[in-house]
Design a protein around this motif. Structure first.
Motif, PDB file in Angstrom:
ATOM      1  N   ARG A   1       6.986  14.819  31.967  1.00 30.02           N
ATOM      2  CA  ARG A   1       6.952  15.395  30.623  1.00 30.02           C
ATOM      3  C   ARG A   1       7.795  16.664  30.553  1.00 30.02           C
ATOM      4  O   ARG A   1       8.544  16.874  29.592  1.00 30.02           O
ATOM      5  CB  ARG A   1       5.505  15.703  30.231  1.00 30.02           C
ATOM      6  N   ALA A   2       7.707  17.508  31.596  1.00 23.76           N
ATOM      7  CA  ALA A   2       8.500  18.740  31.617  1.00 23.76           C
ATOM      8  C   ALA A   2       9.984  18.424  31.634  1.00 23.76           C
ATOM      9  O   ALA A   2      10.789  19.086  30.949  1.00 23.76           O
ATOM     10  CB  ALA A   2       8.121  19.573  32.851  1.00 23.76           C
ATOM     11  N   ALA A   3      10.392  17.415  32.388  1.00 23.26           N
ATOM     12  CA  ALA A   3      11.808  17.037  32.447  1.00 23.26           C
ATOM     13  C   ALA A   3      12.301  16.574  31.079  1.00 23.26           C
ATOM     14  O   ALA A   3      13.413  16.920  30.653  1.00 23.26           O
ATOM     15  CB  ALA A   3      12.000  15.949  33.490  1.00 23.26           C
ATOM     16  N   ARG A   4      11.472  15.809  30.384  1.00 22.75           N
ATOM     17  CA  ARG A   4      11.860  15.352  29.047  1.00 22.75           C
ATOM     18  C   ARG A   4      12.047  16.526  28.096  1.00 22.75           C
ATOM     19  O   ARG A   4      13.016  16.583  27.330  1.00 22.75           O
ATOM     20  CB  ARG A   4      10.796  14.385  28.501  1.00 22.75           C
ATOM     21  N   ILE A   5      11.120  17.497  28.164  1.00 19.57           N
ATOM     22  CA  ILE A   5      11.201  18.643  27.255  1.00 19.57           C
ATOM     23  C   ILE A   5      12.422  19.501  27.577  1.00 19.57           C
ATOM     24  O   ILE A   5      13.076  20.048  26.678  1.00 19.57           O
ATOM     25  CB  ILE A   5       9.895  19.459  27.332  1.00 19.57           C
ATOM     26  N   VAL A   6      12.759  19.635  28.866  1.00 16.00           N
ATOM     27  CA  VAL A   6      13.978  20.365  29.241  1.00 16.00           C
ATOM     28  C   VAL A   6      15.176  19.733  28.557  1.00 16.00           C
ATOM     29  O   VAL A   6      16.015  20.420  27.952  1.00 16.00           O
ATOM     30  CB  VAL A   6      14.173  20.354  30.771  1.00 16.00           C
ATOM     31  N   ALA A   7      15.289  18.419  28.638  1.00 12.45           N
ATOM     32  CA  ALA A   7      16.437  17.735  28.034  1.00 12.45           C
ATOM     33  C   ALA A   7      16.436  17.861  26.518  1.00 12.45           C
ATOM     34  O   ALA A   7      17.475  18.093  25.894  1.00 12.45           O
ATOM     35  CB  ALA A   7      16.433  16.264  28.445  1.00 12.45           C
ATOM     36  N   GLU A   8      15.267  17.732  25.902  1.00  8.44           N
ATOM     37  CA  GLU A   8      15.180  17.807  24.442  1.00  8.44           C
ATOM     38  C   GLU A   8      15.576  19.176  23.900  1.00  8.44           C
ATOM     39  O   GLU A   8      15.984  19.285  22.743  1.00  8.44           O
ATOM     40  CB  GLU A   8      13.753  17.479  23.995  1.00  8.44           C
ATOM     41  N   SER A   9      15.446  20.214  24.722  1.00  9.90           N
ATOM     42  CA  SER A   9      15.711  21.573  24.240  1.00  9.90           C
ATOM     43  C   SER A   9      17.192  21.916  24.193  1.00  9.90           C
ATOM     44  O   SER A   9      17.561  22.990  23.711  1.00  9.90           O
ATOM     45  CB  SER A   9      14.988  22.592  25.131  1.00  9.90           C
ATOM     46  N   VAL A  10      18.045  21.033  24.695  1.00  6.04           N
ATOM     47  CA  VAL A  10      19.485  21.306  24.737  1.00  6.04           C
ATOM     48  C   VAL A  10      20.146  20.800  23.456  1.00  6.04           C
ATOM     49  O   VAL A  10      19.928  19.670  23.032  1.00  6.04           O
ATOM     50  CB  VAL A  10      20.125  20.632  25.972  1.00  6.04           C
TER      51      VAL A  10
END
Length: 218
Positions: free
Chosen positions: A198-207
């Motif tokens: 979930r954290a990895a997905r949110i990192v990507a979504e924030s770019v």
């Protein structure tokens, strides 16, 4: 963002010689839950807030003493009596409040609020009070925050996601593969922990520029 970017610079204050009733009326009229106490020379002496007033004698505060209260030393009980019974702000306020410099980061402000259990912090410039930063100001910063200004393009997105995966995300030990096609980020690798995925997905979504994220983790 810095504290000075979000703080309230129009300061509503009271004098230490004002009455507690007047302080409460000022809070109500300005829709705020706490105000700084400033002397005639502009020095910050303390803060009086809703938290200081909820055990006032006017509310029957002396009637609800706990066993812990009754077991406290006489000096502490006397001080508590003064704070809940005196009509003067100077004796009801919280003295020597936590302060923060105007050039401090919002993260520092948030940590101070959490550490000391306060909702607002006076902001200081060269020792002088210049504003107040509150939890509401931090919430406003979240609402107005922009996505990261990463240059557009799949290659740029890939580099940005890769860098951010290693910025205190808990994902530093994982070998995460990143592929980007037409703005869609594909994440793969051996990541079994749901919270880390979930954290990895949110990192990507924030770019900025990311159109979607696909999870291929095993």
């Amino acid at each position: 963002m810095l504290v000075k970017d979000v703080m309230t610079s129009t300061i509503v204050s009271v004098s230490p010689d004002n009455s507690v009733r007047q302080a409460a009326m000022t809070m109500l009229s300005h829709h705020i839950s706490g105000i700084p106490v400033i002397d005639g020379e502009g020095h910050l002496l303390g803060i009086i807030s809703e938290g200081d007033l909820i055990r006032r004698t006017e509310l029957g505060g002396a009637m609800f003493a706990s066993a812990e209260d009754l077991a406290a030393p006489a000096e502490d009980r006397a001080n508590a009596y003064v704070r809940r019974s005196s009509w003067r702000v100077a004796e009801a306020m919280t003295p020597a409040p936590v302060t923060i410099d105007e050039d401090a980061s919002l993260l520092q402000a948030a940590r101070l609020m959490q550490k000391h259990g306060v909702k607002r912090i006076p902001v200081i410039r060269h020792g002088e009070l210049v504003g107040i930063v509150s939890r509401a100001d931090l919430l406003q910063a979240i609402v107005t925050a922009k996505l990261d200004g990463t240059p557009s393009g799949d290659e740029a997105i890939q580099r940005s996601v890769m860098v951010r995966l290693r910025e205190n995300t808990g994902l530093e030990a994982f070998d995460i593969k990143i592929a980007v096609t037409n703005g869609i980020v594909h994440l793969s690798g051996a990541v079994a922990i749901p919270e880390c995925r979930r954290a990895a997905r949110i990192v990507a979504e924030s770019v900025q520029g990311v159109q979607g994220v696909v999870d291929h983790f095993t």
